[in-house]
Design a protein around this motif. Structure first.
Motif, PDB file in Angstrom:
ATOM      1  N   THR A 101      -9.533  -1.657  -6.769  1.00 53.48           N
ATOM      2  CA  THR A 101      -9.586  -0.427  -5.978  1.00 53.48           C
ATOM      3  C   THR A 101     -10.879   0.336  -6.259  1.00 53.48           C
ATOM      4  O   THR A 101     -11.489   0.896  -5.359  1.00 53.48           O
ATOM      5  CB  THR A 101      -8.362   0.444  -6.298  1.00 53.48           C
ATOM      6  OG1 THR A 101      -7.194  -0.313  -6.000  1.00 53.48           O
ATOM      7  CG2 THR A 101      -8.371   1.718  -5.493  1.00 53.48           C
TER       8      THR A 101
ATOM      9  N   GLN B 127      -4.677   2.383  -1.090  1.00 55.29           N
ATOM     10  CA  GLN B 127      -3.547   1.820  -1.810  1.00 55.29           C
ATOM     11  C   GLN B 127      -2.440   2.853  -1.951  1.00 55.29           C
ATOM     12  O   GLN B 127      -1.278   2.580  -1.689  1.00 55.29           O
ATOM     13  CB  GLN B 127      -4.007   1.361  -3.193  1.00 55.29           C
ATOM     14  CG  GLN B 127      -2.882   0.817  -4.043  1.00 55.29           C
ATOM     15  CD  GLN B 127      -3.386   0.289  -5.372  1.00 55.29           C
ATOM     16  OE1 GLN B 127      -4.517   0.555  -5.767  1.00 55.29           O
ATOM     17  NE2 GLN B 127      -2.561  -0.469  -6.052  1.00 55.29           N
TER      18      GLN B 127
ATOM     19  N   ASP C 234      -6.543  -2.199   1.260  1.00 57.07           N
ATOM     20  CA  ASP C 234      -6.069  -2.173  -0.123  1.00 57.07           C
ATOM     21  C   ASP C 234      -4.551  -2.277  -0.137  1.00 57.07           C
ATOM     22  O   ASP C 234      -3.847  -1.309   0.135  1.00 57.07           O
ATOM     23  CB  ASP C 234      -6.542  -0.876  -0.804  1.00 57.07           C
ATOM     24  CG  ASP C 234      -6.476  -0.976  -2.318  1.00 57.07           C
ATOM     25  OD1 ASP C 234      -5.871  -1.936  -2.825  1.00 57.07           O
ATOM     26  OD2 ASP C 234      -7.040  -0.100  -2.985  1.00 57.07           O
ATOM     27  N   GLU C 235      -4.078  -3.460  -0.435  1.00 58.02           N
ATOM     28  CA  GLU C 235      -2.637  -3.731  -0.474  1.00 58.02           C
ATOM     29  C   GLU C 235      -1.895  -3.141   0.721  1.00 58.02           C
ATOM     30  O   GLU C 235      -1.019  -2.303   0.569  1.00 58.02           O
ATOM     31  CB  GLU C 235      -2.031  -3.203  -1.771  1.00 58.02           C
ATOM     32  CG  GLU C 235      -2.711  -3.815  -2.982  1.00 58.02           C
ATOM     33  CD  GLU C 235      -1.911  -3.613  -4.258  1.00 58.02           C
ATOM     34  OE1 GLU C 235      -0.671  -3.616  -4.182  1.00 58.02           O
ATOM     35  OE2 GLU C 235      -2.540  -3.476  -5.321  1.00 58.02           O
TER      36      GLU C 235
ATOM     37  N   GLY D 231      -3.184   1.564  -9.430  1.00 53.86           N
ATOM     38  CA  GLY D 231      -1.845   1.589  -8.865  1.00 53.86           C
ATOM     39  C   GLY D 231      -0.826   0.896  -9.744  1.00 53.86           C
ATOM     40  O   GLY D 231       0.251   1.417 -10.020  1.00 53.86           O
TER      41      GLY D 231
HETATM   42 MG    MG Z   1      -5.714  -0.961  -6.874  1.00 54.24          MG
END
Ligand code: MG
Ligand code: ATP
Ligand code: ATP
Ligand code: MG
Lengths: 394, 254, 321, 235, 285
Positions: B44, B86, B172-173, D138
């Motif tokens: 990220t 994300q 991002d994801e 995350g």
């Molecule tokens: Mg990430």
């Protein structure tokens, strides 16, 4: 305010005043503007009390002059110029008052002064003190029964300034303080005194000690303080031991509430505009007695006599005009007019309509049974002596 | 052919910690590149450096041959670099429709139009609705974005990115938290974009099946460093990727 | 559905304007006329604040600085030059230039700061203007202020009423147009999520500066008009209270609605006037400030979203039930 | 096995929206119960209702035989229920250390032990011990959120999509954590990762449109392609 | 030399007083993020009621305790009935606390009249010594001492207990703190009460410092407290203390050496600090 519909106002045309001698049963209406809420509310209340007493005294309790009853309408300016303008307009245009009286703050008064001119109404200024009301911002409808800042300053100077006296001043850092010091300086220097330091402090400061420090540094004989407002420097003047370091403090004393804050200042010499047991005359005697009667034993405070004076001046003027309230007819009558007041005779001088009046040189003394140090008379300063310079561009 | 997106020696340090270290990469136009790597590897952060959210302590970024290292996020977007986030990142108290409409407006280049009539730009709304249909969010157009369920927010995120129609897409994801039955349709959207062939896509994903089925190339980040760059097949053979990223238990599920 | 809503709101606005235009012909109270004039002017000031607060999500504690600049500029022009209409119009131009420059600079300097810090910084700057007005006594006459004459056309309260009304309506439609424009929408996006707005390709600082300038210009004009109604100006126009008034009017009316600012201004000034009138009738109301303050508190309890918010809720319920 | 948690036809409103319209399920002590369902089905709302964050309008929730649905959230938590929200709910300005310190209701031996155990499973947390948790990646936030729910002596954990954003190897780790904790802790799991759900889940419930529409043993679902297709849209 | 010493000592004393005024706000605004405009009104209540109790009982100490109790009581009432519903809504906070400010200020006038009230110190505190050119004012030393005590107490409470953490976390995410088993409502209530008690204490100590109190001190010094909290960096007790000292000492020196800008000194200070440290002296991020 039972007055019927207001005619659309005709600015510039001369028919503002509805009354003449003919309609003698028409009441004379007086609109009083005063701060009844906010920081100056006590001043406003003093003025309005005084005004009511003044009407009673001047009309001998009949509430009538020249055969016309008097109606007083009091409005609260809240010490906000826009409110003052709103209220003044209401008084002039809706209530159709013949006179305006007010107000507790110079700002409010200045905001209202143009309306008096536009609508051709006499405005008796009381107790606002800013010089500019009878100087730059003066118009011919303005009469002031209150003393102005210059008169205060002159009185202060006369009380202490002698040939060669070294004086420092302390004043709040805004128009009131700066004007006051300028006026003081002029007179004091004329008297031969020397101003060694002009110190200005933020009117809301918590800490006067740096200012006082500077004053100590300047080594004056006198510190002349011009102060107004809730916050006061007195306790810190005592803490900083100015007296012990050979600096005498002088100031104008004001209302009871501020006298209470001056307990540390006993022995101080200065001046005052009014303290109830200083003037010895019939009017004042009546005022004290009547005030105590009406207001559970309290003596009249600083601005009560001013309110009374304003009322007495108006009644006197209407007597002279025989009930005519047309401002343009009244002005020549009022210019140079002398009238009684709790402080003796006052005179509207013709040039700028400022009432010349007595001021008092005093010393603060502790008296038994008093909550505050009491101003004791050292001498009267005559109206002529304290006459301020004429500054309106007429 | 010239790479559309290029970095050299890209590094960022926070105090002593360097989440991205000396990353140099070349992304060719119209390719699909996936980035994998353990949590905290710096994926990220790398995106943040590319899109301008973070400024590198060292290194440079080029977009279409232009040095964009010192350009702001907004300028990079205008140059054709769009991204999704994300952590869901939408306009919470605006409606879902308004969220997308704002992206459409940006795409149309209507930036400063101080006193234009709203009617003049009514077609923005139409386009926004189309996009919402595409990501299966049409029914929620009038809801406030903050009231969406998690997976719905992810879809909104994608709709906004699509609305920008940028040449380069950083994802991002995108499907994290999306439900099993809905993932396929989103994948379908991505596949369609890929097949149009005029976009360059960078994808961060932990879902290996997805990565494998789309990617032309795979990048592997480990501790901020670019460890490997190769075709998916070769990467999957790597011992290190097997043990340190995929773990022993992993067998292709779902 | 959207068009119907628009149509109905237009209908309402038309009716309100009609009533306001008719007002001087039915009311013979000058006091009421002035009160209404002040409501209009404060409404513009509050609307200008709403551009910041409601649309861009910026709290400023220094909005009075623009109001003050407007008031002083017009006052000084009319005082120093002459009091013709031309002079007034030129002063308006000067106000636009001055507030434009100041709001731009402030925008550039300070909008990078986060919420409370920005608010306090504007407080500081407005405070500095206050000190400047106090100290620059040659021009401003310090806290005493000064009086001045106004163009004859505006002297009459009725014509001033119409001018102020026209001013408010014009500003309302201009600002409405602005907030509905694509730029206005971006401001709302910034309010919601700055970072995301930027990643859509909008340069947020530009937008914040635009918002700051639009708000500053409108506030400056309202300050000019304010000075005209008073024919007097002093340092109070830079006071924190002035900002807080606008803030409260905006909040009570409902932020982010523009129209709410008008309602807020009307409500606060009317209640204020009503309470002070009551003070003369019953001693209880001598301390009318207590009631005034209590109204703020009660208002939060009964319509936390402001007056407009309350109406919207009612309408939502109405259309459902 | 005894029933630890019983959810009986709960209905929940958020503002005027009727989000849950009858969710019922039972959780047996020591088991892992998985809630499945599409986006927006009401899984998160169910967990939030259990925690008292979205109070229920009707129905009942009993935990260890005691009704808890009228209790404030903090008391529900003190009964021994831990919660890992879907957005992790870490306190971004607080460091990892502070986040954990805040979570620990006691500082006795056992709690410290549990903390050390979990930290050793997620070494990243130790590496960034003094870092504001808002700056974590995350996945790291997800680890922190799980760790926070595990440090206390909880009997029931409500975990909302733990695998989201985790690298495959971390998914394995989280699964092993849950499996390891199974001795003393019961888990209600919302999970979209079918691999994870089916590996550690014992029972499952499928929620659709705010209702529990289907239930069964995970083992059966795993094998039954038809069921999978019908309820989960996967083959 | 004496001048420097005098300025420094008095500046520190004033700073200490300002810290006492701002400490409560550091909790309520800095930590809890409640934009409490009524905070100043609590100074006034603390000052008026404290002084009233002091004159009734003749004991300054009882007056101080009384002020704190009044402040705490008010804090309890306000939090329960007025602040609690608006914790998450800045706009409503502004509105409700502005209303409160008006009501509370006006109530002072109802109880004690509109005029300023002068306050005298008990004889054991009312003394100053002139040593060389240096003037030591006993009460100012007393204020410095109290300031240090309060600072240490609050700092201990915030750092050594979980309280500081809980409040900060509670502001970020109330639900999650509760889900961790914390009764955040109660914690907020207590912190709010503490903040109000501190404000009342500040007001009470302010009273003899300036020698006179008036109903508007809330308006006049409330803003100063906000300035201190923001300059210091929201929620940092050390920051507030630093900022308060800076305001006090800088004020003294500027008044002495650069009187022409003395009026603007606080605003300039805030401007300067925020331009270079956008989150205040010790603020993060
Ligand atoms: Mg990430
Ligand atoms: N602004 C920052 N300040 C300090 N450290 C940061 C910052 N941003 C990221 N980091 C650190 O950089 C590392 C990489 O984070 P990043 O978010 O890039 O990981 P990631 O590869 O995306 O992981 P995940 O798969 O879990 O999302 C993490 O350890 C994180 O704590
Ligand atoms: N505050 C709210 N106001 C209105 N609707 C809401 C609110 N919160 C949730 N919803 C709606 O409730 C429904 C259920 O939401 P919930 O978050 O429980 O879904 P979920 O099953 O967890 O979905 P996901 O898998 O996407 O996380 C969704 O349709 C959502 O839009
Ligand atoms: Mg969910």
């Amino acid at each position: 305010s039972q007055q019927p519909a207001a005619q659309p106002s005709q600015p510039g045309s001369g028919q503002g005043a509805p009354s003449s001698q003919g309609e003698s049963k028409q009441p004379i209406k007086i609109g009083v503007l005063a701060s009844l809420t906010g920081a100056l509310e006590d001043y406003g209340k003093q003025t309005t009390r005084g005004f009511e007493l003044g009407i009673a005294y001047a009309t001998g309790g009949t509430n009538e002059v020249a055969g016309r009853p008097i109606e007083v309408i009091i409005e609260d300016t809240e010490t906000k110029s826009d409110v003052a303008v709103k209220k003044a307009t209401k008084l002039i245009e809706d209530d159709q008052v013949d006179f305006l009286v007010g107000s507790s703050s110079s700002g409010d008064t200045l905001a209202v002064v143009p309306l008096a001119e536009e609508h051709k109404k006499i405005m008796v200024v009381e107790p606002a003190a800013a010089d500019s009301i009878t100087a730059d911002n003066w118009n011919k409808y303005v009469f002031r029964t209150a003393r102005n800042s210059s008169q205060d300053a002159i009185a202060g100077a006369l009380a202490i300034a002698k040939q060669g006296t070294k004086i420092a001043t302390l004043a709040p850092d805004y128009a009131f303080g700066r004007d006051g010091v300028a006026a003081f300086k002029e007179v004091a220097e004329k008297q031969g005194a020397q101003i060694v330091l002009e110190e200005y402090a933020d009117q809301k400061t918590t800490d006067f000690t740096p200012n006082l420090q500077k004053i100590i540094q300047a080594k004056p004989e006198y510190l002349f303080v011009i102060w107004s407002g809730a916050n006061t420097p007195w306790s810190q003047i005592a803490d900083m031991k100015l007296q012990e370091q050979g600096i005498k403090v002088s100031t104008g004393t004001a209302d009871f509430a501020t006298l209470k804050t001056m307990r540390t200042m006993v022995g101080m010499e200065g001046f005052t505009l009014y303290y109830y047991d200083l003037p010895k005359n019939e009017v004042n005697d009546w005022l004290i007695e009547e005030h105590k009667k009406r207001h559970n034993g309290e003596a009249p405070d600083l601005f009560v006599p001013g309110g009374m004076t304003a009322a007495m001046a108006i009644v006197e003027a209407v007597k002279k005009s025989n009930g005519d309230t047309n401002a343009d007819n009244l002005i020549p009558l009022m210019e140079g007019m002398s009238f009684d007041s709790p402080k003796g005779k006052m005179t509207f001088r013709p040039e700028d309509h400022q009432a010349l009046q007595v001021m008092y040189a005093i010393r603060l003394e502790q008296k038994d049974g008093m909550e505050w140090p009491v101003p004791v008379l050292m001498g009267e300063l005559s109206p002529e002596d304290t006459a301020p310079p004429v500054r309106n561009k007429r | 052919m010239q790479p559309i997106l290029q970095t050299e020696g890209l590094t960022i340090a926070f105090g002593g910690h360097k989440p991205v270290q000396d990353v140099s990469l070349n992304v060719m136009p119209h390719t699909f590149t996936s980035i994998i790597g353990p949590n905290g590897a710096g994926k990220t952060t790398l995106f943040n450096l590319l899109s301008g959210q973070l400024k590198p302590t060292e290194g440079k970024v080029w977009l279409k041959g232009k040095d964009i290292t010192h350009l702001s996020v907004a300028k990079r977007t205008r140059l054709g670099l769009g991204r999704s986030f994300q952590i869901t990142n939408v306009f919470p108290s605006l409606t879902v429709l308004e969220n997308v409409r704002l992206a459409v407006q940006a795409q149309e280049g209507v930036y400063y139009s101080l006193f234009a009539s709203p009617k003049k730009h009514a077609h923005f709304e139409k386009r926004a609705i189309e996009l919402l249909e595409t990501v299966l969010l049409g029914a929620k157009a009038d809801s406030l974005a903050k009231n969406l369920a998690h997976g719905e927010k992810r879809k909104l995120e994608i709709a906004m990115l699509l609305a920008l129609e940028t040449e380069v897409l950083l994802l991002d994801e995108p499907t994290a938290g999306m439900s099993l039955e809905e993932v396929p349709s989103i994948l379908e959207v991505i596949r369609r974009i890929k097949e149009q062939g005029n976009r360059t896509i960078l994808l961060i994903e932990h879902k290996m099946d997805m990565v494998l089925s789309f990617s032309d190339r795979l990048l592997v980040l480990f501790n901020g460093r670019l460890l490997a760059e190769d075709t998916p097949e070769n990467i999957m053979k790597s011992e290190l990727v097997q043990t340190a990223y995929l773990g022993g238990l992993y067998d292709d599920a779902s | 559905m959207i068009t119907r809503r628009l149509a109905s709101s237009r209908w309402w606005i038309g009716l309100v304007i009609l009533l306001l235009v008719g007002f001087p012909f039915v009311s013979d109270s000058r006091g009421a006329l002035i009160l209404m004039t002040q409501i209009f002017i404060y409404a513009v000031f509050a609307m200008s604040y709403d551009i910041l607060l409601g649309y861009t999500g910026i709290i400023s504690f220094g909005h009075a600085m623009f109001f003050g600049i407007g008031a002083y500029t017009t006052a000084i022009f009319l005082h120093r030059w002459d009091h013709s209409l031309l002079s007034f119009l030129v002063s308006l131009l000067a106000v636009l230039v001055l507030t434009g420059i100041v709001s731009y600079l402030i925008g550039v300097m300070t909008l990078r700061l986060k919420s409370h810090f920005y608010a306090m910084l504007t407080l500081a700057i407005a405070g500095l203007f206050l000190v400047l007005a106090e100290k620059w006594r040659d021009v401003t006459k310090g806290s005493d202020g000064f009086t001045f004459y106004i163009p004859d056309l505006l002297k009459d309260r009725t014509s001033l009423y119409f001018v102020a009304l026209a001013f408010m309506i014009l500003m309302f439609f201009l600002l409405k147009r602005f907030t509905d424009s694509p730029t206005g929408k971006v401001l709302q996006a910034i309010r919601e999520n700055e970072q995301r707005t930027e990643s859509l390709g909008y340069q947020i600082l530009h937008y914040k500066i635009i918002a700051s300038m639009v708000a500053g210009l409108a506030a400056g004009l309202s300050g000019s008009m304010y000075a005209i109604t008073l024919r007097f100006v002093n340092t109070a126009v830079f006071g924190t209270n002035v900002t807080l008034d606008a803030l409260l009017m905006t909040i009570i009316g409902g932020v982010g609605t523009l129209f709410g600012s008008i309602l807020g201004s009307a409500l606060i000034l009317l209640v204020h006037a009503g309470l002070t009138d009551l003070a003369k009738i019953h001693w209880i109301f001598e301390r009318w400030m207590i009631f005034f303050g209590a109204i703020y508190i009660l208002a939060v309890m009964f319509f936390p979203q402001g007056i407009v918010g309350m109406f919207r809720q009612w309408r939502a319920k109405w259309s459902k039930g | 096995m005894m029933t630890l948690l019983k959810v009986d036809r709960i209905e929940t409103y958020i503002d005027q929206y009727h989000i849950l319209q009858g969710v019922s399920f039972e959780v047996k002590k020591g088991g892992v119960t998985v809630l499945l369902g599409r986006n927006g089905a009401g899984k998160t709302t169910t967990l939030r209702s259990l925690m008292g964050l979205n109070p229920i309008a009707t129905g009942a929730i009993t935990f260890k035989g005691e009704a808890i649905h009228h209790l404030p959230t903090y008391e529900i938590a003190r009964k021994g229920i831990g919660y890992v929200p879907e957005d992790q709910g870490v306190f971004p300005d607080l460091t990892i250390e502070e986040n954990l310190k805040l979570a620990m209701r006691k500082t006795d031996e056992a709690t410290l032990e549990r903390r050390d155990w979990i930290l050793q499973l997620f070494p990243d947390l130790k590496t960034f011990w003094k870092k504001p948790s808002g700056l974590l990646s995350g996945g790291q936030k997800q680890m922190l959120a799980i760790a926070r729910a595990c440090v206390n002596d909880n009997e029931l954990l409500l975990i909302d999509e733990p695998s989201k954003g985790l690298a495959p190897i971390m998914v394995d780790k989280v699964m092993s954590v849950i499996i390891e904790m199974k001795q003393r802790v019961t888990v209600v799991l919302v999970e979209q990762n079918f691999y994870m759900a089916s590996t550690i889940g014992d029972d499952y419930y499928i929620i659709d449109d705010g209702r529990t529409v289907h239930t069964g043993m995970m083992k059966e679902l795993k094998e039954n392609e038809a069921l999978k297709k019908e309820y989960l849209g996967i083959a | 030399m004496e001048v420097l010493l005098n300025l420094t000592i008095n500046g520190i004393a004033t700073g200490s007083l300002i810290f006492l005024l701002a400490a409560g706000l550091t909790l309520i605004f800095g930590l809890m993020h409640v934009l409490n405009f009524a905070h100043g009104a609590l100074f006034a209540w603390g000052a008026y009621f404290g002084v009233w109790i002091y004159t009734q009982t003749g004991s300054f100490v009882i007056g101080i305790v009384g002020a704190i109790v009044i402040g705490a009581l008010l804090g309890w009432l306000l939090e329960r009935w007025i602040i609690q519903p608006v914790y998450t809504n800045t706009m409503s906070q502004i509105q409700v606390t502005m209303g409160l400010l008006l009501v509370m200020n006006e109530c002072i006038k109802v109880f004690f009249g509109p005029n300023q009230v002068s306050v005298q110190l008990p004889s054991y505190l009312d003394e100053s010594w002139l040593i060389g050119g240096v003037i030591l004012i006993k009460y100012r030393l007393f204020v410095i001492a109290i300031g240090i005590l309060v600072f240490l107490g609050l700092q201990y409470m915030l750092k050594r207990t979980r309280l500081g953490l809980i409040v900060r976390a509670g502001v970020m995410n109330k639900e999650m703190v509760q889900a961790l088993g914390v009764n955040i409502k109660k914690v907020f209530l207590y912190v709010f009460i503490l903040g109000c008690g501190m404000a009342a204490l500040g007001g009470m100590l302010f009273a003899p410092y300036s020698g006179v109190i008036h109903a508007e001190i809330g308006m006049d010094y409330g803003i100063l407290a906000f300035i201190v909290v923001v300059i210091g960096g929201m929620g940092s007790m050390v920051g507030s203390a630093l900022a308060a000292l800076l305001v006090g000492v800088l004020g003294a020196f500027m008044t002495f050496y650069v009187p022409s800008v003395a009026l603007a000194v606080n605003m300039l200070l805030m401007f300067g600090v925020l331009m270079f440290r956008p989150a205040g002296l010790l603020g993060r991020g």
